[in-house]
Design a protein around this motif. Structure first.
Motif, PDB file in Angstrom:
ATOM      1  N   GLN A   1       6.260  -8.554  -0.055  1.00  0.00           N
ATOM      2  CA  GLN A   1       6.703  -7.370  -0.794  1.00  0.00           C
ATOM      3  C   GLN A   1       7.031  -6.256   0.185  1.00  0.00           C
ATOM      4  OE1 GLN A   1       3.884  -8.899  -2.516  1.00  0.00           O
ATOM      5  NE2 GLN A   1       5.250  -9.625  -4.119  1.00  0.00           N
ATOM      6  N   ASN A   2       6.384  -6.314   1.342  1.00  0.00           N
ATOM      7  CA  ASN A   2       6.579  -5.338   2.401  1.00  0.00           C
ATOM      8  C   ASN A   2       6.541  -6.109   3.696  1.00  0.00           C
ATOM      9  OD1 ASN A   2       6.479  -2.531   3.311  1.00  0.00           O
ATOM     10  ND2 ASN A   2       5.563  -2.297   1.283  1.00  0.00           N
ATOM     11  N   VAL A   3       7.512  -7.002   3.847  1.00  0.00           N
ATOM     12  CA  VAL A   3       7.396  -8.054   4.865  1.00  0.00           C
ATOM     13  C   VAL A   3       7.276  -7.487   6.272  1.00  0.00           C
ATOM     14  CG1 VAL A   3       9.870  -8.462   5.177  1.00  0.00           C
ATOM     15  CG2 VAL A   3       8.278 -10.346   5.490  1.00  0.00           C
TER      16      VAL A   3
ATOM     17  N   ASP B   1       0.829  -1.219   0.000  1.00  0.00           N
ATOM     18  CA  ASP B   1       0.000   0.000   0.000  1.00  0.00           C
ATOM     19  C   ASP B   1       0.852   1.254   0.000  1.00  0.00           C
ATOM     20  OD1 ASP B   1      -2.271  -1.548   0.236  1.00  0.00           O
ATOM     21  OD2 ASP B   1      -2.327  -1.438   2.414  1.00  0.00           O
ATOM     22  N   LYS B   2       2.145   1.125  -0.251  1.00  0.00           N
ATOM     23  CA  LYS B   2       3.026   2.283  -0.108  1.00  0.00           C
ATOM     24  C   LYS B   2       3.012   3.196  -1.345  1.00  0.00           C
ATOM     25  CE  LYS B   2       5.321   1.252   3.869  1.00  0.00           C
ATOM     26  NZ  LYS B   2       4.501   0.138   4.347  1.00  0.00           N
ATOM     27  N   PHE B   3       2.755   2.650  -2.478  1.00  0.00           N
ATOM     28  CA  PHE B   3       2.682   3.432  -3.720  1.00  0.00           C
ATOM     29  C   PHE B   3       3.879   4.343  -3.950  1.00  0.00           C
ATOM     30  CE2 PHE B   3      -1.662   2.070  -3.031  1.00  0.00           C
ATOM     31  CZ  PHE B   3      -2.036   1.664  -4.302  1.00  0.00           C
ATOM     32  N   CYS B   4       5.077   3.783  -3.905  1.00  0.00           N
ATOM     33  CA  CYS B   4       6.249   4.524  -4.372  1.00  0.00           C
ATOM     34  C   CYS B   4       5.967   4.844  -5.839  1.00  0.00           C
ATOM     35  CB  CYS B   4       7.508   3.675  -4.242  1.00  0.00           C
ATOM     36  SG  CYS B   4       7.830   3.201  -2.548  1.00  0.00           S
ATOM     37  N   THR B   5       6.327   6.045  -6.281  1.00  0.00           N
ATOM     38  CA  THR B   5       5.822   6.495  -7.577  1.00  0.00           C
ATOM     39  C   THR B   5       6.480   5.801  -8.772  1.00  0.00           C
ATOM     40  OG1 THR B   5       7.358   8.348  -7.433  1.00  0.00           O
ATOM     41  CG2 THR B   5       5.084   8.770  -6.769  1.00  0.00           C
ATOM     42  N   PHE B   6       7.530   5.009  -8.510  1.00  0.00           N
ATOM     43  CA  PHE B   6       8.185   4.285  -9.615  1.00  0.00           C
ATOM     44  C   PHE B   6       7.673   2.863  -9.758  1.00  0.00           C
ATOM     45  CE2 PHE B   6      10.758   4.126  -5.738  1.00  0.00           C
ATOM     46  CZ  PHE B   6      10.797   2.760  -5.502  1.00  0.00           C
ATOM     47  N   CYS B   7       6.867   2.383  -8.815  1.00  0.00           N
ATOM     48  CA  CYS B   7       6.725   0.933  -8.631  1.00  0.00           C
ATOM     49  C   CYS B   7       5.380   0.362  -9.066  1.00  0.00           C
ATOM     50  CB  CYS B   7       6.976   0.614  -7.161  1.00  0.00           C
ATOM     51  SG  CYS B   7       7.008  -1.137  -6.821  1.00  0.00           S
ATOM     52  N   VAL B   8       5.403  -0.776  -9.744  1.00  0.00           N
ATOM     53  CA  VAL B   8       4.169  -1.423 -10.210  1.00  0.00           C
ATOM     54  C   VAL B   8       3.554  -2.373  -9.184  1.00  0.00           C
ATOM     55  CG1 VAL B   8       4.560  -1.386 -12.711  1.00  0.00           C
ATOM     56  CG2 VAL B   8       5.549  -3.240 -11.338  1.00  0.00           C
ATOM     57  N   VAL B   9       4.327  -2.692  -8.141  1.00  0.00           N
ATOM     58  CA  VAL B   9       3.869  -3.744  -7.223  1.00  0.00           C
ATOM     59  C   VAL B   9       2.470  -3.505  -6.632  1.00  0.00           C
ATOM     60  CG1 VAL B   9       4.364  -4.816  -4.968  1.00  0.00           C
ATOM     61  CG2 VAL B   9       6.129  -4.708  -6.729  1.00  0.00           C
ATOM     62  N   PRO B  10       2.148  -2.275  -6.189  1.00  0.00           N
ATOM     63  CA  PRO B  10       0.801  -2.083  -5.642  1.00  0.00           C
ATOM     64  C   PRO B  10      -0.297  -2.399  -6.663  1.00  0.00           C
ATOM     65  CG  PRO B  10       2.216  -0.259  -5.032  1.00  0.00           C
ATOM     66  CD  PRO B  10       2.977  -1.062  -6.045  1.00  0.00           C
ATOM     67  N   TYR B  11       0.037  -2.324  -7.955  1.00  0.00           N
ATOM     68  CA  TYR B  11      -0.962  -2.620  -8.991  1.00  0.00           C
ATOM     69  C   TYR B  11      -0.965  -4.107  -9.355  1.00  0.00           C
ATOM     70  CZ  TYR B  11      -0.080   2.373  -9.140  1.00  0.00           C
ATOM     71  OH  TYR B  11       0.128   3.674  -8.765  1.00  0.00           O
TER      72      TYR B  11
HETATM   73 FE1  SF4 Z   1       7.531   0.929  -2.744  1.00  0.00          FE
HETATM   74 FE2  SF4 Z   1       8.426  -1.569  -2.276  1.00  0.00          FE
HETATM   75 FE3  SF4 Z   1       5.791  -1.057  -2.269  1.00  0.00          FE
HETATM   76 FE4  SF4 Z   1       7.146  -0.995  -4.575  1.00  0.00          FE
HETATM   77  S1  SF4 Z   1       6.816  -2.809  -3.284  1.00  0.00           S
HETATM   78  S2  SF4 Z   1       5.602   0.501  -3.850  1.00  0.00           S
HETATM   79  S3  SF4 Z   1       9.140  -0.198  -3.882  1.00  0.00           S
HETATM   80  S4  SF4 Z   1       7.332  -0.203  -0.849  1.00  0.00           S
END
Ligand code: SF4
Ligand code: 5AD
Length: 470
Positions: free
Chosen positions: A231-233, A188-198
């Motif tokens: 992903q965010n252990v 749920d962190k939504f770093c602006t570079f990252c696809v993981v939350p999607y």
């Molecule tokens: Fe940020 Fe890591 Fe979450 Fe990606 S997976 S949005 S890098 S905290």
């Protein structure tokens, strides 16, 4: 990182509840891209398919079902999948002319992100399945064998840990003395570079009882070291056995009670979730290995803000100081991105300075890759490729120097090593140091699964040569 899953034999219960026709003598080949969570998921998919009569193979030529477990984190990773699918199309056509059917499936984060688009770009694909729907895999494969084209990416959040069956003890035994265990998924962190939350969806924690049961089963099967995955252990939380809300620190204390489990690790964590209990676990739990992967991404406060990291470079430095106070021998690892939109020479220099201040034993660094659908991709001021290349080279040279320095500093010291597998040369065994370097010893030093005391005699670029001490 890209690796093939080693062949495993055995079967496990099919908890899917479906009455599935067993395809006698069929084989599945799984190719895994990307992170350790994908490695874990691939094993679970293999286990579920084994229960359905698909024996795992590491020879793609003999597979009736080929599954690519894919990664979407950077453009290169995603593009690799399409080149592999091009090769698979040829294989499928050749097979089909010889009267043999091959089912091709795409799983993982590219499947979740691109869904139907994969079928359009790669018509040889029969099924697309996202990471939140793997419990439906056996049924989906069966339908695909019936000639259907399937995209299975919709899920309800409560299904997320509707997981694939637990591997049987015998299967665990074949896999060795270290294992991954997923405790948390999504972000749920939504770093602006990252696809993981999607691609992996919102943050969900697995319940304590499930995690403890899986850890106990692994220990009974001979596993001595478990790496908790998420992903965010360190955002993991749940209701503890004492009825209180636990975080990862409390969970680690509980897992440390399991007999036979002697080493615990976790990855990947976020600086904002390193709470007091977790730092206390590093101080008080000898089983928790003195190694921490704690990505910072950049050392520039301006860039950290644009990345939505919600901490500064100094917050991170102070955090590392506290962790090192709790566990002085801890080795730090991190992830870095160079060339985020708007990154100036000064911003990059701030990253270099942070690396000099912290000193890493290991690190992963990447050129920023704009990902569709993330806020970073729409920012102006993208950094030219040539500048990214230059910065990456400079950063990697510094990180490599630190890594070599760390490995060298271990020469002459004594440490406990968990013996994991035979060495490349006959007569050798390879173990792992508490700080993750491979340690090579003579096979007479101990059996696989033993934790032995050694003295480091010599170092290579990232490996160590050791003699046992009694
Ligand atoms: Fe940020 Fe890591 Fe979450 Fe990606 S997976 S949005 S890098 S905290
Ligand atoms: N471009 C480059 N690197 C990225 N990472 C995540 N997204 C991107 C991106 N768009 C890196 C981060 C993260 C690691 C797993 O991959 O450093 O911590």
């Amino acid at each position: 990182m890209e690796q093939n899953i080693p062949p495993e034999t055995g079967s496990s219960e099919n908890t899917d509840g479906a009455s599935v026709m067993r395809p006698a003598g069929k084989k599945v080949f799984v190719k895994t891209y990307g992170c350790q969570m994908n490695v874990y998921d691939s094993q679970r998919m293999s286990d579920a398919l084994a229960a359905d009569g698909y024996a795992p193979t590491d020879q793609i030529e003999e597979a009736d079902l080929v599954l690519l477990n894919t990664c979407h984190i950077r453009e290169k990773a995603a593009e690799k999948v399409y080149s592999e699918l091009g090769r698979l199309r040829v294989l499928k056509e050749e097979r089909s002319q010889a009267g043999r059917e091959t089912v091709i499936g795409v799983a993982g984060c590219v499947a979740q992100a691109e869904g139907q688009e994969i079928l359009r770009r790669a018509p040889a694909v029969d099924l697309v399945i996202g990471p939140q729907t793997y419990h439906r895999l056996p049924k989906v494969v069966q339908r695909a064998r019936g000639g259907e084209k399937i995209v299975e990416t919709d899920y309800a959040i409560e299904d997320k840990f509707e997981h694939l069956p637990q591997p049987q003890k015998r299967v665990v035994r074949n896999r060795g003395v270290t294992a991954f265990l997923t405790v948390q998924e999504g972000c749920d962190k939504f770093c602006t570079f990252c696809v993981v939350p999607y691609t992996r969806g919102s943050e969900v924690s697995r319940p304590v009882a499930q995690i403890v049961a899986e850890a106990e089963r692994l220990a009974e099967g001979g596993v001595r070291e478990v790496t908790l995955l998420g992903q965010n252990v360190n955002a993991w939380h749940g209701e503890g056995a004492d009825g209180r809300e636990w975080g990862l620190g409390e969970l680690l204390f509980r897992l440390a009670e399991i007999p036979g489990l002697d080493r615990l690790r976790y990855t990947t964590s976020h600086p904002r979730d390193m709470d007091d209990a977790l730092i206390a676990a590093h101080r008080d739990l000898p089983k928790l290995m003195p190694y921490l992967h704690l990505p910072v991404q950049s050392g520039s406060d301006r860039i950290l803000k644009a990345m939505n990291r919600k901490h500064t470079g100094d917050d991170y430095r102070r955090l590392i100081d506290r962790i090192r106070e709790a566990r002085p021998d801890i080795a730090m690892s991190g992830d870095f991105i160079v060339g985020f939109p708007g990154e100036t020479d000064q911003d990059f220099e701030d990253t270099m300075q942070l690396v000099r201040d912290v000193t890493y034993a290991q690190a992963f660094s990447f050129k920023y890759s704009p990902r569709p659908g993330t806020p970073g991709a729409d920012l102006g001021d993208q950094v030219p490729e040539a500048v990214k290349n230059e910065r990456l080279q400079a950063l990697q040279a510094l990180l490599m120097e630190q890594q070599r320095g760390f490995v060298k500093s271990l020469v002459g010291s004594e440490m406990d090593v968990l013996l994991e597998k035979p060495g490349r040369q006959p007569g050798q065994r390879v173990g792992r140091s508490p700080w993750l370097q491979p340690v090579i010893v003579d096979e007479k030093a101990g059996e696989i699964g033993d934790i032995i005391r050694v003295r480091i005699a010599e170092s290579g670029p990232n490996s160590l040569f050791a003699e046992p001490v009694s």
